[in-house]
Design a protein around this motif. Structure first.
Motif, PDB file in Angstrom:
ATOM      1  N   MET B   1       2.555 -17.032 -58.317  1.00  0.00           N
ATOM      2  CA  MET B   1       1.878 -15.766 -59.173  1.00  0.00           C
ATOM      3  C   MET B   1       1.759 -16.237 -60.887  1.00  0.00           C
ATOM      4  N   GLU B   2       0.566 -16.594 -61.205  1.00  0.00           N
ATOM      5  CA  GLU B   2       0.506 -17.241 -62.574  1.00  0.00           C
ATOM      6  C   GLU B   2       0.229 -15.345 -63.068  1.00  0.00           C
ATOM      7  N   GLN B   3       1.189 -15.449 -64.185  1.00  0.00           N
ATOM      8  CA  GLN B   3       0.764 -14.747 -65.294  1.00  0.00           C
ATOM      9  C   GLN B   3      -0.675 -13.599 -65.574  1.00  0.00           C
ATOM     10  N   GLU B   4      -1.295 -15.105 -65.512  1.00  0.00           N
ATOM     11  CA  GLU B   4      -2.923 -14.513 -65.421  1.00  0.00           C
ATOM     12  C   GLU B   4      -2.821 -13.832 -64.644  1.00  0.00           C
ATOM     13  N   GLN B   5      -2.927 -14.142 -63.103  1.00  0.00           N
ATOM     14  CA  GLN B   5      -2.990 -13.640 -61.680  1.00  0.00           C
ATOM     15  C   GLN B   5      -2.982 -11.969 -62.269  1.00  0.00           C
ATOM     16  N   GLY B   6      -1.712 -12.109 -62.350  1.00  0.00           N
ATOM     17  CA  GLY B   6      -1.131 -11.037 -61.975  1.00  0.00           C
ATOM     18  C   GLY B   6      -2.088  -9.573 -63.358  1.00  0.00           C
ATOM     19  N   ARG B   7      -2.343  -9.896 -63.796  1.00  0.00           N
ATOM     20  CA  ARG B   7      -2.882  -9.684 -65.377  1.00  0.00           C
ATOM     21  C   ARG B   7      -4.270  -9.059 -64.542  1.00  0.00           C
ATOM     22  N   GLU B   8      -4.897  -9.646 -63.825  1.00  0.00           N
ATOM     23  CA  GLU B   8      -6.114  -9.521 -63.354  1.00  0.00           C
ATOM     24  C   GLU B   8      -5.888  -8.458 -62.316  1.00  0.00           C
ATOM     25  N   ILE B   9      -4.768  -8.659 -60.930  1.00  0.00           N
ATOM     26  CA  ILE B   9      -4.841  -7.465 -60.473  1.00  0.00           C
ATOM     27  C   ILE B   9      -4.420  -6.692 -60.710  1.00  0.00           C
ATOM     28  N   LEU B  10      -3.608  -6.090 -62.350  1.00  0.00           N
ATOM     29  CA  LEU B  10      -3.850  -4.564 -62.838  1.00  0.00           C
ATOM     30  C   LEU B  10      -4.290  -4.215 -63.635  1.00  0.00           C
ATOM     31  N   ARG B  11      -5.379  -4.832 -63.968  1.00  0.00           N
ATOM     32  CA  ARG B  11      -6.612  -4.466 -64.299  1.00  0.00           C
ATOM     33  C   ARG B  11      -7.356  -4.041 -62.968  1.00  0.00           C
ATOM     34  N   ARG B  12      -7.462  -4.151 -62.058  1.00  0.00           N
ATOM     35  CA  ARG B  12      -8.287  -4.560 -60.876  1.00  0.00           C
ATOM     36  C   ARG B  12      -8.023  -3.179 -60.746  1.00  0.00           C
ATOM     37  N   LEU B  13      -6.807  -2.746 -60.165  1.00  0.00           N
ATOM     38  CA  LEU B  13      -5.766  -0.989 -60.311  1.00  0.00           C
ATOM     39  C   LEU B  13      -5.976  -0.359 -61.259  1.00  0.00           C
ATOM     40  N   ARG B  14      -6.784  -0.300 -62.259  1.00  0.00           N
ATOM     41  CA  ARG B  14      -6.521   0.665 -63.298  1.00  0.00           C
ATOM     42  C   ARG B  14      -5.195   0.760 -63.934  1.00  0.00           C
ATOM     43  N   LEU B  15      -4.203  -0.319 -63.825  1.00  0.00           N
ATOM     44  CA  LEU B  15      -3.022  -0.297 -63.786  1.00  0.00           C
ATOM     45  C   LEU B  15      -2.841  -0.322 -65.137  1.00  0.00           C
ATOM     46  N   LYS B  16      -1.751   0.377 -66.418  1.00  0.00           N
ATOM     47  CA  LYS B  16      -1.984  -0.617 -67.930  1.00  0.00           C
ATOM     48  C   LYS B  16      -0.553  -2.223 -67.273  1.00  0.00           C
ATOM     49  N   VAL B  17      -0.917  -2.830 -68.031  1.00  0.00           N
ATOM     50  CA  VAL B  17      -0.740  -3.976 -68.338  1.00  0.00           C
ATOM     51  C   VAL B  17       0.638  -4.019 -68.696  1.00  0.00           C
ATOM     52  N   THR B  18       1.754  -4.012 -67.681  1.00  0.00           N
ATOM     53  CA  THR B  18       3.354  -3.696 -68.466  1.00  0.00           C
ATOM     54  C   THR B  18       4.312  -5.273 -68.369  1.00  0.00           C
ATOM     55  N   PRO B  19       5.339  -5.367 -69.007  1.00  0.00           N
ATOM     56  CA  PRO B  19       5.817  -6.216 -68.695  1.00  0.00           C
ATOM     57  C   PRO B  19       6.412  -6.194 -67.420  1.00  0.00           C
ATOM     58  N   ARG B  20       7.267  -4.916 -66.532  1.00  0.00           N
ATOM     59  CA  ARG B  20       7.864  -4.901 -65.580  1.00  0.00           C
ATOM     60  C   ARG B  20       7.108  -4.756 -64.394  1.00  0.00           C
ATOM     61  N   ARG B  21       5.643  -4.491 -64.792  1.00  0.00           N
ATOM     62  CA  ARG B  21       5.005  -4.996 -63.908  1.00  0.00           C
ATOM     63  C   ARG B  21       4.806  -6.323 -63.180  1.00  0.00           C
ATOM     64  N   LEU B  22       4.588  -7.016 -64.763  1.00  0.00           N
ATOM     65  CA  LEU B  22       4.437  -8.021 -64.268  1.00  0.00           C
ATOM     66  C   LEU B  22       5.869  -9.210 -63.627  1.00  0.00           C
ATOM     67  N   GLU B  23       6.160  -8.637 -64.154  1.00  0.00           N
ATOM     68  CA  GLU B  23       8.060  -9.232 -64.054  1.00  0.00           C
ATOM     69  C   GLU B  23       8.015  -8.414 -61.985  1.00  0.00           C
ATOM     70  N   VAL B  24       8.166  -7.939 -61.532  1.00  0.00           N
ATOM     71  CA  VAL B  24       7.207  -7.518 -60.483  1.00  0.00           C
ATOM     72  C   VAL B  24       7.202  -8.486 -59.551  1.00  0.00           C
ATOM     73  N   MET B  25       6.131  -8.308 -59.872  1.00  0.00           N
ATOM     74  CA  MET B  25       4.752  -9.906 -58.938  1.00  0.00           C
ATOM     75  C   MET B  25       5.565 -10.809 -59.582  1.00  0.00           C
ATOM     76  N   ARG B  26       6.003 -10.871 -60.705  1.00  0.00           N
ATOM     77  CA  ARG B  26       6.599 -12.646 -60.542  1.00  0.00           C
ATOM     78  C   ARG B  26       7.513 -13.264 -59.366  1.00  0.00           C
ATOM     79  N   CYS B  27       8.399 -11.933 -59.612  1.00  0.00           N
ATOM     80  CA  CYS B  27       9.704 -12.178 -59.144  1.00  0.00           C
ATOM     81  C   CYS B  27       9.420 -12.577 -57.316  1.00  0.00           C
TER      82      CYS B  27
END
Lengths: 151, 151
Positions: B1-27
């Motif tokens: 999971m690329e970080q940019e893909q994570g950001r896009e998913i969060l934006r689509r869900l109208r959730l704020k892009v936070t380090p915690r969310r990105l890290e959970v997805m990356r993991c």
DNA sequence: ATAGATGCAAACTTTTTGCACCACA
DNA sequence: TGTGGTGCAAAAAGTTTGCATCTAT
């Protein structure tokens, strides 16, 4: 579930035939619906006079282990159980409204195992197939269904 | 999971892009394997400095709700999660040994829905199909596998 | 008579909630 | 600058365990 059938199942499993075990099986079979341990407990307590909730868990675990009851998967953190002494390979259609379970014989998954083996050399050992929906009766009664809660 | 893909998913869900969310997805995406909330927590804590377990649960719940992660069913009472941002209808082959998940495209279940409708007037709304087994790599390594525990 | 079953109380694990504080947009 | 995210502590819910007593075989 006839009582004699319950006795036979218990003897086959080399478990003692006790009123509690028979009653748990009767209760689960009677409704053709899946129930949580606590729901089983609430339904059989009046019949048995008294029974502890841990005993219900112990009985359900034994029967699940022996594949006489099936676990139903839901995303809440409660386990649900359904009596299913029929050993043939089949699956379940479960009604989201009334919780009744119907057997589904059709299972077209043999091809999937072959595909996995061919593709990566993996081996399929089991599968979970649970079909969720609304049963005929609940569809006709319209949305909302009969509801079925812990009480 | 690329970080940019994570950001896009969060934006689509109208959730704020936070380090915690990105890290959970990356993991979850990194290992292509399913993990419990606590396991995710243990893996990402060193990276983030600190994060609370309730936060991990909150993030996993949001992502499961949004169908970005899939829940894996096991009969222990722990919930397991797997990153699965691909929205096409498909299923999973999960390895009992290393917990890795492979997509299975083939799904022959359309006939089952028709059968249920014809037979009882019921309506199929969803299904769970999870194929369990041992993946190619673990088969080749022999029994025992790599093991994968909470630590 | 004896191994297994059960009740009760308490422990345990996983998950959720409440609330004060912090940070992304 | 404000809404939504997060940490921490504590609670909730479901399930399991320990042990004394009882019961089916």
């Amino acid at each position: 579930m006839e009582q004699e059938q319950g006795r036979e199942i218990l003897r086959r499993l080399r478990l003692k035939v006790t009123p509690r075990r028979l009653e748990v099986m009767r209760c689960l079979g009677e409704e053709q619906a899946y129930l949580s341990a606590e729901e089983v407990w609430n339904r059989i307590r009046p019949v048995l006079g008294s029974i502890g909730l841990p005993t219900v868990y112990r009985i359900l675990d034994e029967l699940a282990e022996a594949q006489v009851v099936t676990r139903i998967f839901r995303s809440d953190r409660t386990q649900y159980y359904f009596l299913c002494p029929n050993q043939e390979h089949h699956h379940h259609f479960i009604c989201e409204s009334c919780r009744r379970v119907e057997d589904v014989d059709r299972c077209n998954l043999d091809g999937v195992a072959g595909e996995i083996a061919r593709r990566s050399g993996g081996l399929v050992t089991s599968h979970i197939l649970q079909i969720n929906g609304v049963c005929g009766e609940c569809s006709r009664l319209g949305e909302g269904g009969r509801g079925r809660d812990a009480a």
